[in-house]
Design an enzyme around this catalytic site. Structure first.
Site, PDB file in Angstrom:
ATOM      1  N   PRO A 229     -63.916  -7.621   0.927  1.00 35.56           N
ATOM      2  CA  PRO A 229     -64.687  -7.319   2.493  1.00 35.56           C
ATOM      3  C   PRO A 229     -63.873  -6.233   2.990  1.00 35.56           C
ATOM      4  CG  PRO A 229     -63.240  -9.540   1.883  1.00 35.56           C
ATOM      5  CD  PRO A 229     -63.494  -8.922   0.681  1.00 35.56           C
ATOM      6  N   ASN A 230     -64.145  -5.697   3.481  1.00 31.03           N
ATOM      7  CA  ASN A 230     -64.017  -4.226   4.509  1.00 31.03           C
ATOM      8  C   ASN A 230     -63.911  -3.456   3.433  1.00 31.03           C
ATOM      9  OD1 ASN A 230     -64.970  -5.955   7.207  1.00 31.03           O
ATOM     10  ND2 ASN A 230     -63.296  -7.220   6.180  1.00 31.03           N
TER      11      ASN A 230
ATOM     12  N   ARG B  42     -62.286   3.459   9.419  1.00 33.97           N
ATOM     13  CA  ARG B  42     -61.359   2.972  10.675  1.00 33.97           C
ATOM     14  C   ARG B  42     -59.702   2.970   9.984  1.00 33.97           C
ATOM     15  NH1 ARG B  42     -61.589   1.613  14.880  1.00 33.97           N
ATOM     16  NH2 ARG B  42     -60.742  -0.864  14.563  1.00 33.97           N
TER      17      ARG B  42
ATOM     18  N   TYR C 130     -54.337   2.823   5.633  1.00 32.88           N
ATOM     19  CA  TYR C 130     -55.534   2.966   4.366  1.00 32.88           C
ATOM     20  C   TYR C 130     -56.170   4.737   4.617  1.00 32.88           C
ATOM     21  CZ  TYR C 130     -56.098  -1.768   5.437  1.00 32.88           C
ATOM     22  OH  TYR C 130     -55.556  -3.353   5.440  1.00 32.88           O
TER      23      TYR C 130
ATOM     24  N   ASN D  65     -58.935  -5.503  -6.648  1.00 37.26           N
ATOM     25  CA  ASN D  65     -58.295  -5.561  -5.088  1.00 37.26           C
ATOM     26  C   ASN D  65     -58.911  -6.341  -3.952  1.00 37.26           C
ATOM     27  OD1 ASN D  65     -57.582  -5.316  -2.015  1.00 37.26           O
ATOM     28  ND2 ASN D  65     -57.251  -2.793  -2.102  1.00 37.26           N
TER      29      ASN D  65
ATOM     30  N   ALA E 267     -59.272  -9.313   1.630  1.00 38.34           N
ATOM     31  CA  ALA E 267     -58.203 -10.219   2.846  1.00 38.34           C
ATOM     32  C   ALA E 267     -58.610 -11.859   1.409  1.00 38.34           C
ATOM     33  CB  ALA E 267     -59.268 -10.690   3.869  1.00 38.34           C
TER      34      ALA E 267
ATOM     35  N   HIS F  13     -55.094 -13.395   0.149  1.00 38.98           N
ATOM     36  CA  HIS F  13     -54.290 -14.420   1.209  1.00 38.98           C
ATOM     37  C   HIS F  13     -54.671 -15.506   1.241  1.00 38.98           C
ATOM     38  CE1 HIS F  13     -52.473 -10.069   0.767  1.00 38.98           C
ATOM     39  NE2 HIS F  13     -53.904  -9.836   2.242  1.00 38.98           N
TER      40      HIS F  13
ATOM     41  N   ASP G  12     -58.990 -18.936  -9.124  1.00 34.93           N
ATOM     42  CA  ASP G  12     -59.287 -19.461 -10.388  1.00 34.93           C
ATOM     43  C   ASP G  12     -60.379 -18.730 -11.297  1.00 34.93           C
ATOM     44  OD1 ASP G  12     -58.088 -21.703  -9.173  1.00 34.93           O
ATOM     45  OD2 ASP G  12     -59.749 -22.622  -8.475  1.00 34.93           O
TER      46      ASP G  12
ATOM     47  N   GLU H 129     -53.700  -6.676  -9.521  1.00 35.82           N
ATOM     48  CA  GLU H 129     -54.059  -6.390  -8.605  1.00 35.82           C
ATOM     49  C   GLU H 129     -53.961  -5.339  -7.747  1.00 35.82           C
ATOM     50  OE1 GLU H 129     -51.258  -9.829  -6.428  1.00 35.82           O
ATOM     51  OE2 GLU H 129     -52.293  -9.256  -4.651  1.00 35.82           O
TER      52      GLU H 129
ATOM     53  N   HIS I 205     -53.181  -3.195  -4.536  1.00 38.26           N
ATOM     54  CA  HIS I 205     -54.008  -3.104  -2.612  1.00 38.26           C
ATOM     55  C   HIS I 205     -52.995  -1.754  -2.227  1.00 38.26           C
ATOM     56  CE1 HIS I 205     -53.956  -7.399  -2.523  1.00 38.26           C
ATOM     57  NE2 HIS I 205     -52.918  -7.713  -3.106  1.00 38.26           N
ATOM     58  N   ILE I 206     -53.865  -0.747  -1.232  1.00 36.29           N
ATOM     59  CA  ILE I 206     -53.847   0.001  -0.956  1.00 36.29           C
ATOM     60  C   ILE I 206     -52.551   0.376  -0.298  1.00 36.29           C
ATOM     61  CG2 ILE I 206     -54.811   2.293   0.559  1.00 36.29           C
ATOM     62  CD1 ILE I 206     -57.705   1.192  -0.227  1.00 36.29           C
ATOM     63  N   SER I 207     -52.660  -0.285   0.488  1.00 39.76           N
ATOM     64  CA  SER I 207     -51.101  -0.398   1.764  1.00 39.76           C
ATOM     65  C   SER I 207     -49.948  -1.132   0.544  1.00 39.76           C
ATOM     66  CB  SER I 207     -51.594  -0.950   2.950  1.00 39.76           C
ATOM     67  OG  SER I 207     -52.174  -2.236   2.272  1.00 39.76           O
TER      68      SER I 207
ATOM     69  N   ARG J 138     -45.961  -5.307   5.316  1.00 43.49           N
ATOM     70  CA  ARG J 138     -46.885  -6.099   6.634  1.00 43.49           C
ATOM     71  C   ARG J 138     -47.115  -7.801   7.591  1.00 43.49           C
ATOM     72  NH1 ARG J 138     -52.738  -3.538   5.420  1.00 43.49           N
ATOM     73  NH2 ARG J 138     -53.141  -4.282   7.825  1.00 43.49           N
TER      74      ARG J 138
ATOM     75  N   ARG K 252     -49.986 -11.826   5.260  1.00 45.13           N
ATOM     76  CA  ARG K 252     -50.247 -10.937   4.071  1.00 45.13           C
ATOM     77  C   ARG K 252     -49.644 -11.210   2.744  1.00 45.13           C
ATOM     78  NH1 ARG K 252     -54.146  -7.814   5.813  1.00 45.13           N
ATOM     79  NH2 ARG K 252     -54.334  -7.211   7.718  1.00 45.13           N
TER      80      ARG K 252
HETATM   81  O1  CA2 Z   1     -53.393  -2.898   1.637  1.00 51.22           O
HETATM   82  C1  CA2 Z   1     -54.566  -3.798   0.476  1.00 51.22           C
HETATM   83  O2  CA2 Z   1     -55.594  -2.584  -0.061  1.00 51.22           O
HETATM   84  C2  CA2 Z   1     -55.884  -4.567   1.208  1.00 51.22           C
HETATM   85  O3  CA2 Z   1     -55.936  -5.391   0.540  1.00 51.22           O
HETATM   86  C3  CA2 Z   1     -56.497  -4.291   2.595  1.00 51.22           C
HETATM   87  C4  CA2 Z   1     -57.173  -5.490   2.940  1.00 51.22           C
HETATM   88  C5  CA2 Z   1     -55.997  -6.532   3.358  1.00 51.22           C
HETATM   89  O4  CA2 Z   1     -56.971  -7.208   4.119  1.00 51.22           O
HETATM   90  C6  CA2 Z   1     -54.746  -6.900   2.743  1.00 51.22           C
HETATM   91  O5  CA2 Z   1     -53.721  -7.435   3.062  1.00 51.22           O
HETATM   92  C7  CA2 Z   1     -54.398  -5.356   1.885  1.00 51.22           C
HETATM   93  C8  CA2 Z   1     -58.008  -5.339   4.207  1.00 51.22           C
HETATM   94  C9  CA2 Z   1     -59.056  -4.156   3.810  1.00 51.22           C
HETATM   95  C10 CA2 Z   1     -59.705  -3.826   4.771  1.00 51.22           C
HETATM   96  O6  CA2 Z   1     -60.077  -1.864   4.930  1.00 51.22           O
HETATM   97  C11 CA2 Z   1     -60.498  -1.555   6.604  1.00 51.22           C
HETATM   98  C12 CA2 Z   1     -60.832  -0.245   5.829  1.00 51.22           C
HETATM   99  C13 CA2 Z   1     -60.865   0.841   6.568  1.00 51.22           C
HETATM  100  C14 CA2 Z   1     -60.695  -0.366   7.743  1.00 51.22           C
HETATM  101  C15 CA2 Z   1     -60.785  -1.136   7.944  1.00 51.22           C
HETATM  102  C16 CA2 Z   1     -60.261  -2.277   6.919  1.00 51.22           C
END
Ligand code: CA2
Length: 143
Positions: free
Chosen positions: A9-10, A17, A22, A73, A76, A79, A86, A97, A99-101, A106, A110
């Protein structure tokens, strides 16, 4: 080697944003990067993004018998989702797995990853390059 690249998601909002976390590149840029890395390195990929937990579970199940590995990836859902963890366990495909960040630097919420125990490796904090590193890890495992 046929890999499924799943984003949760997102992540379709990449580049729109929160560029300080990111980056400025978009989800379309990420797909282009992965597809060109696959073409250069002789493997095939399908990229899929969803904001819906059940759609991600369905896609993981459909990967069974059709893909050799998964780059994932879960965003959210990393977590929160026992259902996704499963599903990864159930199909038994090697999954990395990503994660970009760097989630270790954080918020406390997380620091939990339900999916991690079902994965062969975790790559985080490398930006988009993490997806390419995940492909390298799967190539080593699958050769
Ligand atoms: O660092 C990552 O790749 C995460 O999986 C990104 C998730 C976050 O919930 C994880 O803790 C770490 C969030 C993705 C949301 O992506 C956005 C991208 C642009 C603007 C806002 C959110």
């Amino acid at each position: 080697m046929k890999l499924l690249v799943l984003n949760g998601p997102n992540l379709n909002f990449l580049g729109i944003r929160e560029p300080e976390i990111y980056g400025r590149a978009t989800y379309a840029d990420l797909v282009r990067l992965i597809e060109s890395y696959a073409a250069q390195n002789g493997f095939s990929v399908e990229c899929f993004q969803s904001n819906h937990e059940g759609d991600l579970v369905d896609k993981i199940q459909q990967a069974y018998g059709h893909f050799d590995g998964i780059i994932f990836n879960p965003a959210a859902y990393t977590h929160t989702s026992v259902a996704i963890a499963d599903a990864v366990k159930a199909v038994g495909l090697p999954t990395v797995e990503v994660h970009i960040s760097d989630t270790t630097k954080r918020e406390a919420f997380r620091q939990v990853s339900y999916v991690r125990a079902a994965c062969v490796a975790t790559v985080q904090g490398l930006g988009f390059d993490g997806y390419l590193k995940a492909a390298d890890i799967l190539r080593e495992i699958l050769k």
